[in-house]
Scaffold this active site. Structure first.
Site, PDB file in Angstrom:
ATOM      1  N   LYS A  74      79.000  17.032 -94.384  1.00  0.00           N
ATOM      2  CA  LYS A  74      79.994  17.940 -94.982  1.00  0.00           C
ATOM      3  C   LYS A  74      80.591  17.276 -96.220  1.00  0.00           C
ATOM      4  O   LYS A  74      80.897  16.078 -96.194  1.00  0.00           O
ATOM      5  CB  LYS A  74      81.072  18.234 -93.932  1.00  0.00           C
ATOM      6  CG  LYS A  74      82.125  19.240 -94.348  1.00  0.00           C
ATOM      7  CD  LYS A  74      83.095  19.494 -93.193  1.00  0.00           C
ATOM      8  CE  LYS A  74      84.152  20.512 -93.527  1.00  0.00           C
ATOM      9  NZ  LYS A  74      85.077  20.769 -92.396  1.00  0.00           N
ATOM     10  N   SER A 149      85.765  25.529 -91.227  1.00  0.00           N
ATOM     11  CA  SER A 149      85.400  25.246 -92.593  1.00  0.00           C
ATOM     12  C   SER A 149      84.043  24.558 -92.740  1.00  0.00           C
ATOM     13  O   SER A 149      83.495  24.509 -93.835  1.00  0.00           O
ATOM     14  CB  SER A 149      86.461  24.363 -93.234  1.00  0.00           C
ATOM     15  OG  SER A 149      86.526  23.114 -92.575  1.00  0.00           O
ATOM     16  N   SER A 173      87.184  23.480 -87.075  1.00  0.00           N
ATOM     17  CA  SER A 173      86.168  23.615 -88.116  1.00  0.00           C
ATOM     18  C   SER A 173      84.765  23.122 -87.772  1.00  0.00           C
ATOM     19  O   SER A 173      83.839  23.345 -88.549  1.00  0.00           O
ATOM     20  CB  SER A 173      86.626  22.916 -89.391  1.00  0.00           C
ATOM     21  OG  SER A 173      87.491  23.763 -90.092  1.00  0.00           O
TER      22      SER A 173
HETATM   23  N1  GLN Z   1      90.445  27.140 -89.758  1.00  0.00           N
HETATM   24  C1  GLN Z   1      91.446  26.134 -89.614  1.00  0.00           C
HETATM   25  C2  GLN Z   1      92.249  26.024 -90.882  1.00  0.00           C
HETATM   26  O1  GLN Z   1      91.980  26.754 -91.795  1.00  0.00           O
HETATM   27  C3  GLN Z   1      90.825  24.841 -89.226  1.00  0.00           C
HETATM   28  C4  GLN Z   1      90.289  24.065 -90.358  1.00  0.00           C
HETATM   29  C5  GLN Z   1      89.660  22.780 -89.955  1.00  0.00           C
HETATM   30  O2  GLN Z   1      89.468  22.504 -88.774  1.00  0.00           O
HETATM   31  N2  GLN Z   1      89.363  21.952 -90.935  1.00  0.00           N
HETATM   32  O3  GLN Z   1      93.154  25.247 -90.987  1.00  0.00           O
END
Ligand code: GLN
Length: 482
Positions: A74, A149, A173
């Site tokens: 990532k 994400s 994410s």
């Molecule tokens: N979807 C969550 C957010 O937008 C989690 C993001 C993540 O785990 N990096 O904060």
């Protein structure tokens, strides 16, 4: 293709690791334009790494555990000499001067870096739609999002464009995109894996973990990347068990807690509920004891998270001031002006929204009402888990309330987008390990994920249960269209 099949392919087809890696790059060239899972590929370096492994094979030397396994990273995880952009205009040209501990461990275990994967800007999002490199598509239906994400990582695994990928999980994410893309995603215990080299979003929640085709591949990667790191003081100094050795134990009499509050939530899609409850029945048939447990604060996780995560983000992202590194605006007549213009131009809308929310929640006069209160609820959530683990060994929930949604569905409705994290954030708030595994499909043929949550440092238990389930269920009979 999972690690086992790849190893077999190298042996039976008698192909070199270099040839294998080149096959992956050709596949990326032909398929990724439709998916957009990679931000960049690192061909030259991958070939060098592959040649090194080939030499070991030729000389009949002992191979490191992940020898020749092509892995994608990532793009919020630093890889030395390669752009680490966080999918943001702010870091689009930032070349990392050092390697993250987790990725470094993969390369010293013989893994091959194929490239960097797409994400929501600074890992803030649930759909990979906020990347400055464009949206990633879900390989099961390219009109839909892959989740986020770590959407690029999950999509690249699902489309066969790498053998495994690394993601980061602050509120879901890794697990949510794994669920949307029909693959396995594991968020380790907070502190199990070093965060050194992971671009900070919310430091008390962030963890690096694997996204893979199988549970046993996740166990292999976790084993490689875990362990104490002098560069990260929050990293735990605890022995790392070989997670592979524990995978096939019988789960007879394993006590699995079903969190009542999750299954009663009005936002839970009925098809997801049905499929996960069918998974519960499978666990019963496999000998597990199913016990309903209550976690009264579980559903408060989302409100708590969306105070704590933006608060920490607002502090972490203060470093992007247009001076030290990252984007600098050409405009601006003085330092203040230049800094604010750099941040306004360099950060996208969602990142700016989080900074504003976080700065507000931390500001004098409000921090007791918001930040401190959220921290108190966080403790209550952790206590609910502690109580539950007095009665059961692991917990089970759906990973997400829905299956993959259509691109654009929530771009103008951030609050609805945040609800996608309803079932994943509690594990981050409590620092617990959790895994998402595929358990079925909805009537559109989209994958559904089941989440297992373990107690602190009990990754071996959730991996064991997940592996036994995976072997028994063999859910992924259909394949992504891409
Ligand atoms: N979807 C969550 C957010 O937008 C989690 C993001 C993540 O785990 N990096 O904060």
């Amino acid at each position: 293709m999972d690690f086992k099949s790849l190893r077999k392919e190298i042996k039976t087809k008698n192909i070199s690791v270099k040839e294998l890696v080149n096959e992956f790059f050709s596949k990326i060239d032909s398929k990724d334009p439709d998916i957009n899972s990679y931000i960049c590929t690192t061909n030259e370096n991958a070939i060098l790494q592959a040649e090194n492994i080939d030499k070991l094979i030729q000389n009949n030397e002992i191979l490191p555990p992940l020898a020749g396994m092509p892995i994608a990273i990532k793009d919020n995880i630093c890889t030395k000499g390669v752009v680490t952009s966080c999918a943001s205009e702010m870091l689009k040209n930032f070349v990392a001067p050092y390697e993250s501990t987790a990725s470094g461990k993969l390369w010293s275990s013989g893994g091959i870096c194929l490239g960097k994967t797409n994400l929501d800007e600074f890992a803030m999002g649930s759909s990979t739609e906020t990347s400055c490199f464009g949206v990633t598509s879900n390989p099961w239906d390219t009109n839909r999002v892959p989740g986020g994400s770590s959407g690029g990582s999950a999509a690249s695994v699902a489309a066969g464009l790498c053998a495994a990928a690394i993601g980061s999980d602050t509120g879901g994410s890794i697990r949510q995109p794994a669920s949307f893309c029909g693959v396995v995603g594991l968020k380790p215990t907070y502190g199990r894996v070093s965060r050194w080299g992971l671009v900070a979003f919310a430091s008390s929640l962030d963890q690096i973990g694997p996204i893979t085709n199988t549970v046993s591949d996740a166990a292999e990667i976790l084993y490689s990347i875990s362990g104490k790191d002098p560069f990260d003081s929050t990293c735990l100094d605890k022995p790392v068990p070989n997670y592979l050795n524990n995978l096939n134990k019988s789960i007879k009499d394993l006590k699995i807690g079903i969190i009542k509050e999750c299954f009663e939530h009005p936002g839970l899609n009925p098809e997801v509920k049905e499929s996960v409850l069918f998974g519960v029945e499978r666990f019963k048939t496999l000998g597990a004891e199913i016990i309903e447990v209550e976690c009264p604060r579980f559903n408060d996780g989302i409100a708590t998270y969306y105070v704590i995560a933006p608060s920490e983000a607002s502090a972490n992202l203060a470093r992007y001031d247009g001076v030290k590194y990252g984007y600098r605006s050409k405009e601006g007549s003085n330092l203040f002006d230049m800094t604010s213009k750099s941040r306004a131009e360099g950060f996208g809308d969602e990142v700016q929204r989080r900074i504003l929310i976080g700065t507000y929640a931390l500001s004098a006069g409000y921090s007791d009402a918001y930040y401190k209160k959220a921290q108190k609820v966080r403790t209550l959530i952790r206590k609910d888990f502690d109580n539950a683990f007095r009665k059961v060994d692991i917990l089970l929930t759906p990973t997400c309330p829905t299956t993959a949604f259509l691109k654009g569905d929530f771009v103008d409705d951030p609050l609805s987008m945040y609800l996608s994290d309803l079932l994943t954030v509690p594990a981050n708030l409590a620092g617990l390990p959790a895994i998402s595994i595929p358990c079925g499909f909805d009537n559109k043929g989209l994958p559904i994920g089941l989440q297992l949550i373990g107690n602190v440092l009990e990754e071996h238990r959730i991996l064991n249960a997940a592996n036994v389930f995976e072997i028994d269920a063999k859910v992924i009979k259909n394949k992504p269209i891409i």
